[in-house]
Design a protein around this motif. Structure first.
Motif, PDB file in Angstrom:
ATOM      1  N   THR A  47       0.830  -1.196   0.000  1.00  0.00           N
ATOM      2  CA  THR A  47       0.000   0.000   0.000  1.00  0.00           C
ATOM      3  C   THR A  47       0.869   1.252   0.000  1.00  0.00           C
ATOM      4  O   THR A  47       0.662   2.175  -0.784  1.00  0.00           O
ATOM      5  CB  THR A  47      -0.944   0.016   1.225  1.00  0.00           C
ATOM      6  OG1 THR A  47      -1.766  -1.146   1.188  1.00  0.00           O
ATOM      7  CG2 THR A  47      -1.818   1.251   1.247  1.00  0.00           C
ATOM      8  N   PHE A  48       1.848   1.270   0.886  1.00  0.00           N
ATOM      9  CA  PHE A  48       2.721   2.435   0.987  1.00  0.00           C
ATOM     10  C   PHE A  48       3.542   2.614  -0.290  1.00  0.00           C
ATOM     11  O   PHE A  48       3.663   3.730  -0.811  1.00  0.00           O
ATOM     12  CB  PHE A  48       3.649   2.291   2.200  1.00  0.00           C
ATOM     13  CG  PHE A  48       4.482   3.509   2.447  1.00  0.00           C
ATOM     14  CD1 PHE A  48       3.909   4.665   2.960  1.00  0.00           C
ATOM     15  CD2 PHE A  48       5.835   3.501   2.170  1.00  0.00           C
ATOM     16  CE1 PHE A  48       4.677   5.800   3.180  1.00  0.00           C
ATOM     17  CE2 PHE A  48       6.604   4.630   2.386  1.00  0.00           C
ATOM     18  CZ  PHE A  48       6.019   5.778   2.897  1.00  0.00           C
ATOM     19  N   ALA A  49       4.092   1.525  -0.828  1.00  0.00           N
ATOM     20  CA  ALA A  49       4.901   1.604  -2.052  1.00  0.00           C
ATOM     21  C   ALA A  49       4.064   2.091  -3.232  1.00  0.00           C
ATOM     22  O   ALA A  49       4.525   2.924  -4.030  1.00  0.00           O
ATOM     23  CB  ALA A  49       5.524   0.245  -2.364  1.00  0.00           C
ATOM     24  N   CYS A  50       2.851   1.601  -3.366  1.00  0.00           N
ATOM     25  CA  CYS A  50       1.977   2.028  -4.461  1.00  0.00           C
ATOM     26  C   CYS A  50       1.605   3.499  -4.312  1.00  0.00           C
ATOM     27  O   CYS A  50       1.631   4.255  -5.287  1.00  0.00           O
ATOM     28  CB  CYS A  50       0.718   1.158  -4.506  1.00  0.00           C
ATOM     29  SG  CYS A  50      -0.442   1.633  -5.814  1.00  0.00           S
ATOM     30  N   ASP A  51       1.287   3.901  -3.104  1.00  0.00           N
ATOM     31  CA  ASP A  51       0.936   5.292  -2.857  1.00  0.00           C
ATOM     32  C   ASP A  51       2.103   6.214  -3.225  1.00  0.00           C
ATOM     33  O   ASP A  51       1.912   7.232  -3.895  1.00  0.00           O
ATOM     34  CB  ASP A  51       0.547   5.470  -1.395  1.00  0.00           C
ATOM     35  CG  ASP A  51      -0.007   6.845  -1.102  1.00  0.00           C
ATOM     36  OD1 ASP A  51      -1.028   7.202  -1.715  1.00  0.00           O
ATOM     37  OD2 ASP A  51       0.590   7.555  -0.273  1.00  0.00           O
ATOM     38  N   GLN A  52       3.293   5.835  -2.823  1.00  0.00           N
ATOM     39  CA  GLN A  52       4.481   6.633  -3.153  1.00  0.00           C
ATOM     40  C   GLN A  52       4.702   6.659  -4.667  1.00  0.00           C
ATOM     41  O   GLN A  52       5.018   7.709  -5.227  1.00  0.00           O
ATOM     42  CB  GLN A  52       5.713   6.066  -2.456  1.00  0.00           C
ATOM     43  CG  GLN A  52       5.731   6.261  -0.963  1.00  0.00           C
ATOM     44  CD  GLN A  52       5.820   7.720  -0.584  1.00  0.00           C
ATOM     45  OE1 GLN A  52       4.833   8.333  -0.206  1.00  0.00           O
ATOM     46  NE2 GLN A  52       6.986   8.296  -0.693  1.00  0.00           N
ATOM     47  N   SER A  53       4.553   5.521  -5.311  1.00  0.00           N
ATOM     48  CA  SER A  53       4.755   5.442  -6.761  1.00  0.00           C
ATOM     49  C   SER A  53       3.758   6.320  -7.511  1.00  0.00           C
ATOM     50  O   SER A  53       4.128   6.991  -8.478  1.00  0.00           O
ATOM     51  CB  SER A  53       4.617   4.001  -7.248  1.00  0.00           C
ATOM     52  OG  SER A  53       5.610   3.193  -6.680  1.00  0.00           O
ATOM     53  N   MET A  54       2.506   6.301  -7.068  1.00  0.00           N
ATOM     54  CA  MET A  54       1.496   7.133  -7.731  1.00  0.00           C
ATOM     55  C   MET A  54       1.804   8.616  -7.540  1.00  0.00           C
ATOM     56  O   MET A  54       1.635   9.418  -8.462  1.00  0.00           O
ATOM     57  CB  MET A  54       0.098   6.806  -7.208  1.00  0.00           C
ATOM     58  CG  MET A  54      -0.428   5.476  -7.711  1.00  0.00           C
ATOM     59  SD  MET A  54      -2.184   5.200  -7.367  1.00  0.00           S
ATOM     60  CE  MET A  54      -2.232   5.273  -5.602  1.00  0.00           C
TER      61      MET A  54
END
Length: 132
Positions: A47-54
């Motif tokens: 969740t955190f990695a995807c949020d950062q990537s977006m």
């Protein structure tokens, strides 16, 4: 005597049936709690990695929209590759739903992941806020 024995058997079958229903109602929430605990850390990381990537991708797109330099285009391409983190997040989310977790339970895990990464309301807001 025969009828009393038959009544006792019927009573035992009825009690067994009711006990089975009670156990099944209690086991579903426990089963889901166990699943949520098994996937909590992995899902939180995704969740955190995807949020950062977006967020990085959004900012890179904004840069390219304002100034189409080769450097900005390269940064956007790198940010697009970073969105693969969201693929892992989506796949795990679908796996959890396939195993029986509802949208609400998965949503709860998303909120818990944001809270775990942040520690305070100000940081939760910063995590969800899009900066341009």
């Amino acid at each position: 005597m025969f009828s009393e024995s038959k009544r006792n058997k019927t009573l035992l079958v009825g009690i067994g049936f009711l006990a089975g229903i009670a156990v099944s109602y209690l086991s579903v929430p426990l089963y889901k709690m166990v699943l949520m605990e098994i996937w909590r850390d992995q899902f939180s990381n995704y969740t955190f990695a995807c949020d950062q990537s977006m967020r990085v991708h959004f900012m890179a797109k904004q840069k390219v929209a304002l100034d189409t330099t080769e450097s900005n285009v390269d940064e956007l391409k790198a940010a697009e590759i970073g969105l693969l983190d969201c693929q892992k997040y989506d796949l795990l989310q679908k796996k959890m739903k396939r195993w029986g977790l509802s949208d609400n339970e998965v949503g709860e895990m998303v909120l818990q992941a944001a809270e775990a990464e942040s520690g305070s309301l100000r940081k939760v807001i910063q995590i969800h806020e899009i900066h341009y």
